[in-house]
Design a protein around this motif. Structure first.
Motif, mmCIF file in Angstrom:
data_model
loop_
_atom_site.group_PDB
_atom_site.id
_atom_site.type_symbol
_atom_site.label_atom_id
_atom_site.label_comp_id
_atom_site.label_asym_id
_atom_site.label_seq_id
_atom_site.Cartn_x
_atom_site.Cartn_y
_atom_site.Cartn_z
ATOM 1 N N UNK A 167 -53.378 -3.921 22.832
ATOM 2 C CA UNK A 167 -52.149 -3.620 23.378
ATOM 3 C C UNK A 167 -51.132 -4.246 22.455
ATOM 4 N N UNK A 168 -51.169 -5.563 22.122
ATOM 5 C CA UNK A 168 -50.054 -6.221 21.459
ATOM 6 C C UNK A 168 -49.914 -5.543 19.888
ATOM 7 N N UNK A 177 -40.258 -6.736 20.767
ATOM 8 C CA UNK A 177 -39.708 -8.250 20.500
ATOM 9 C C UNK A 177 -40.030 -9.192 21.617
ATOM 10 N N UNK A 178 -40.205 -8.684 22.813
ATOM 11 C CA UNK A 178 -40.179 -9.455 24.139
ATOM 12 C C UNK A 178 -41.824 -8.878 24.562
ATOM 13 N N UNK A 179 -42.732 -9.920 24.655
ATOM 14 C CA UNK A 179 -44.009 -9.792 24.870
ATOM 15 C C UNK A 179 -44.277 -10.361 26.054
ATOM 16 N N UNK A 180 -44.921 -9.712 27.072
ATOM 17 C CA UNK A 180 -45.230 -10.151 28.435
ATOM 18 C C UNK A 180 -46.739 -9.765 28.685
ATOM 19 N N UNK A 201 -52.073 -17.440 20.550
ATOM 20 C CA UNK A 201 -52.214 -17.868 19.257
ATOM 21 C C UNK A 201 -51.596 -16.767 18.328
ATOM 22 N N UNK A 202 -51.592 -15.482 19.009
ATOM 23 C CA UNK A 202 -51.034 -14.366 18.187
ATOM 24 C C UNK A 202 -49.516 -14.414 18.052
ATOM 25 N N UNK A 203 -48.727 -15.126 18.924
ATOM 26 C CA UNK A 203 -47.190 -15.166 19.114
ATOM 27 C C UNK A 203 -46.878 -15.485 17.736
ATOM 28 N N UNK A 204 -45.612 -14.556 17.328
ATOM 29 C CA UNK A 204 -44.937 -14.660 16.169
ATOM 30 C C UNK A 204 -43.671 -15.550 16.625
ATOM 31 N N UNK A 205 -42.993 -16.172 15.641
ATOM 32 C CA UNK A 205 -41.731 -17.041 15.939
ATOM 33 C C UNK A 205 -40.625 -16.230 16.451
ATOM 34 N N UNK A 206 -40.503 -15.051 15.804
ATOM 35 C CA UNK A 206 -39.259 -14.108 16.176
ATOM 36 C C UNK A 206 -39.392 -13.609 17.511
ATOM 37 N N UNK A 207 -40.556 -13.648 18.054
ATOM 38 C CA UNK A 207 -40.780 -12.939 19.279
ATOM 39 C C UNK A 207 -40.825 -13.915 20.414
ATOM 40 N N UNK A 208 -40.156 -13.157 21.615
ATOM 41 C CA UNK A 208 -40.163 -14.032 22.951
ATOM 42 C C UNK A 208 -41.439 -13.687 23.802
ATOM 43 N N UNK A 209 -42.041 -14.660 24.223
ATOM 44 C CA UNK A 209 -43.371 -14.381 24.824
ATOM 45 C C UNK A 209 -43.402 -14.909 26.504
ATOM 46 N N UNK A 210 -43.507 -14.030 27.250
ATOM 47 C CA UNK A 210 -43.394 -14.318 28.709
ATOM 48 C C UNK A 210 -45.016 -14.331 29.403
#
Length: 253
Positions: A167-168, A177-180, A201-210
């Motif tokens: 999915x990611x 850029x906004x990942x939930x 661990x797959x989060x990128x700095x520029x993304x917002x994670x929820x």
């Protein structure tokens, strides 16, 4: 479950197609859309508090609580943003709740099963700041990107929900850029915070994670914060006791 939810949207989409043919689609909202991602970034583990009257797993949760009352309680308790469930058949929501909750001045996410451009246009007729798009409800990144771009044209940000790495990949191909991350297994409807741990661990700095689903205690909140999430979305745990303000205060203590 997603197929079941999608089937429930057929009548809604047919209604919108009919309105389009009659040149009667609702006009875009002309007021200010409050920034969504920026509000989440500005807070340490921001809380997106959800107005949720019912769910397939719980049935009725708090149908007696009005959107106005809940919006006010969440604002007083320190919510960063609101999630407004608008799906009618399974969650007993209504699109009009977004307009009714805007008075508290918090960014709002329309949470529904949005898969058609006309649903985006209808969302844009409300004061919502963002729309929820579920990655695996789309056949390709191109389809998902189309709705993200259409939302952008109206000033709507898009929160793209994922359940796993595939999915990611789809979300990123669509320039999300906004990942939930949803911790709920849609086959069993059970929640497991290990999903959040596995994905972060797959989060990128520029993304917002929820992180969404399965967060009901301050211990779990701290766990999600320590993992590195920018925000958490909480609904059932806040609504089920009939006192959303007290529940949110307890969660944030």
């Amino acid at each position: 479950m997603l197929n079941k939810f999608l089937a429930a949207k057929h009548a809604e989409i047919a209604r919108l197609v009919k309105l389009q043919k009659e040149d009667a689609l609702p006009a875009p909202y002309k007021g200010e859309r409050l920034p969504f991602a920026a509000a989440l970034r500005a807070n340490r583990l921001a809380c997106i508090a959800e107005y949720k009257r019912a769910s397939p797993s719980r049935g009725d949760i708090a149908p007696h609580l009005s959107p106005e009352d809940v919006a006010e309680q969440y604002a007083k308790a320190g919510a960063t943003a609101l999630s407004v469930l608008t799906e009618e058949k399974y969650f007993k929501g209504k699109l009009e709740y977004i307009e009714r909750m805007k008075f508290v001045g918090l960014p709002m996410l329309r949470k529904d099963f949005i898969v058609h451009p006309l649903q985006v246009i209808e969302t844009a007729s409300t004061p919502a700041s963002a729309q929820l798009l579920i990655a695996r409800m789309f056949n390709s990144a191109t389809e998902l990107a189309e709705l993200i771009e259409l939302g952008n044209s109206f000033g709507l940000e898009s929160v793209v929900e994922i359940f796993d790495h595939s999915d990611l990949v789809l979300a990123r191909l669509a320039n999300a850029t906004i990942i939930q991350v949803n911790n709920r297994n849609l086959d069993t409807l059970e929640t497991d915070l290990a999903i959040c741990e596995r994905m972060i661990p797959h989060r990128r700095t520029a993304e917002v994670w929820i992180a969404a689903s399965g967060i009901s205690s301050s211990t779990q909140r701290r766990h999600v914060e320590a993992a590195g999430y920018d925000a958490m979305l909480v609904g059932t745990a806040l609504m089920q006791g009939g006192d959303p303000q007290k529940a949110l205060n307890r969660l944030l203590e």
